[in-house]
Design a protein around this motif. Structure first.
Motif, PDB file in Angstrom:
ATOM      1  N   GLY A  27     -46.900 -21.412 123.602  1.00  0.00           N
ATOM      2  CA  GLY A  27     -45.578 -21.550 122.984  1.00  0.00           C
ATOM      3  C   GLY A  27     -44.536 -22.054 123.956  1.00  0.00           C
ATOM      4  O   GLY A  27     -43.733 -22.937 123.625  1.00  0.00           O
ATOM      5  N   ALA A  28     -44.536 -21.523 125.174  1.00  0.00           N
ATOM      6  CA  ALA A  28     -43.565 -21.983 126.169  1.00  0.00           C
ATOM      7  C   ALA A  28     -43.827 -23.439 126.548  1.00  0.00           C
ATOM      8  O   ALA A  28     -42.876 -24.220 126.730  1.00  0.00           O
ATOM      9  N   GLY A  29     -45.083 -23.817 126.645  1.00  0.00           N
ATOM     10  CA  GLY A  29     -45.406 -25.206 126.953  1.00  0.00           C
ATOM     11  C   GLY A  29     -44.959 -26.156 125.861  1.00  0.00           C
ATOM     12  O   GLY A  29     -44.398 -27.224 126.144  1.00  0.00           O
ATOM     13  N   LEU A  30     -45.196 -25.778 124.615  1.00  0.00           N
ATOM     14  CA  LEU A  30     -44.771 -26.641 123.512  1.00  0.00           C
ATOM     15  C   LEU A  30     -43.255 -26.745 123.428  1.00  0.00           C
ATOM     16  O   LEU A  30     -42.714 -27.826 123.158  1.00  0.00           O
ATOM     17  N   LEU A  31     -42.558 -25.646 123.672  1.00  0.00           N
ATOM     18  CA  LEU A  31     -41.096 -25.703 123.653  1.00  0.00           C
ATOM     19  C   LEU A  31     -40.560 -26.547 124.802  1.00  0.00           C
ATOM     20  O   LEU A  31     -39.583 -27.289 124.636  1.00  0.00           O
ATOM     21  N   ALA A  32     -41.200 -26.453 125.952  1.00  0.00           N
ATOM     22  CA  ALA A  32     -40.762 -27.270 127.089  1.00  0.00           C
ATOM     23  C   ALA A  32     -41.008 -28.754 126.821  1.00  0.00           C
ATOM     24  O   ALA A  32     -40.169 -29.594 127.177  1.00  0.00           O
ATOM     25  N   LEU A  33     -42.130 -29.069 126.212  1.00  0.00           N
ATOM     26  CA  LEU A  33     -42.416 -30.470 125.898  1.00  0.00           C
ATOM     27  C   LEU A  33     -41.487 -31.019 124.816  1.00  0.00           C
ATOM     28  O   LEU A  33     -41.132 -32.186 124.841  1.00  0.00           O
ATOM     29  N   SER A  34     -41.110 -30.178 123.881  1.00  0.00           N
ATOM     30  CA  SER A  34     -40.254 -30.664 122.802  1.00  0.00           C
ATOM     31  C   SER A  34     -38.791 -30.715 123.190  1.00  0.00           C
ATOM     32  O   SER A  34     -38.013 -31.400 122.528  1.00  0.00           O
ATOM     33  N   ALA A  35     -38.402 -30.034 124.249  1.00  0.00           N
ATOM     34  CA  ALA A  35     -36.990 -29.989 124.633  1.00  0.00           C
ATOM     35  C   ALA A  35     -36.463 -31.385 125.004  1.00  0.00           C
ATOM     36  O   ALA A  35     -35.355 -31.748 124.622  1.00  0.00           O
ATOM     37  N   LYS A  36     -37.259 -32.158 125.716  1.00  0.00           N
ATOM     38  CA  LYS A  36     -36.825 -33.500 126.112  1.00  0.00           C
ATOM     39  C   LYS A  36     -36.602 -34.389 124.893  1.00  0.00           C
ATOM     40  O   LYS A  36     -35.613 -35.117 124.807  1.00  0.00           O
ATOM     41  N   GLY A  37     -37.531 -34.318 123.957  1.00  0.00           N
ATOM     42  CA  GLY A  37     -37.382 -35.130 122.746  1.00  0.00           C
ATOM     43  C   GLY A  37     -36.218 -34.694 121.870  1.00  0.00           C
ATOM     44  O   GLY A  37     -35.549 -35.523 121.255  1.00  0.00           O
ATOM     45  N   LEU A  38     -35.968 -33.399 121.829  1.00  0.00           N
ATOM     46  CA  LEU A  38     -34.852 -32.903 121.023  1.00  0.00           C
ATOM     47  C   LEU A  38     -33.508 -33.242 121.667  1.00  0.00           C
ATOM     48  O   LEU A  38     -32.532 -33.505 120.969  1.00  0.00           O
ATOM     49  N   MET A  39     -33.460 -33.221 122.987  1.00  0.00           N
ATOM     50  CA  MET A  39     -32.216 -33.572 123.681  1.00  0.00           C
ATOM     51  C   MET A  39     -31.901 -35.063 123.542  1.00  0.00           C
ATOM     52  O   MET A  39     -30.731 -35.448 123.490  1.00  0.00           O
ATOM     53  N   ALA A  40     -32.933 -35.891 123.480  1.00  0.00           N
ATOM     54  CA  ALA A  40     -32.730 -37.328 123.372  1.00  0.00           C
ATOM     55  C   ALA A  40     -32.235 -37.721 121.978  1.00  0.00           C
ATOM     56  O   ALA A  40     -31.594 -38.743 121.809  1.00  0.00           O
ATOM     57  N   GLY A  41     -32.543 -36.880 120.996  1.00  0.00           N
ATOM     58  CA  GLY A  41     -32.064 -37.161 119.656  1.00  0.00           C
ATOM     59  C   GLY A  41     -33.031 -37.886 118.906  1.00  0.00           C
ATOM     60  O   GLY A  41     -33.401 -38.471 118.122  1.00  0.00           O
TER      61      GLY A  41
END
Length: 76
Positions: A62-76
């Motif tokens: 879960g932490a790995g998936l959230l870390a990977l998705s954070a960059k994409g979510l920040m980029a918009g």
């Protein structure tokens, strides 16, 4: 927007974030299961579910998936 529309048009980062949140939820449930097992009344009623392993596996994923998705979510 309905759930079906959101899932249809969601980006890969949003989908990975949702999976990450689901895995963190499973980790929290496993943590509660381990706590309940540790506070049992009968010492010989150990149980058969490996709560610690379930917690660690789902928390790391879960932490790995959230870390990977954070960059994409920040980029918009």
């Amino acid at each position: 927007m309905t759930l079906h529309q959101f899932l249809t048009f969601a980006s890969e980062a949003e989908i990975a974030g949702l999976w990450g949140l689901g895995m963190i939820g499973i980790a929290l449930l496993a943590l509660l299961g381990e706590r309940r097992r540790m506070k049992r009344a009968r010492i010989d009623g150990v149980g058969w579910v490996p709560w610690t392993s379930i917690f660690m596996t789902s928390a790391i994923i879960g932490a790995g998936l959230l870390a990977l998705s954070a960059k994409g979510l920040m980029a918009g």
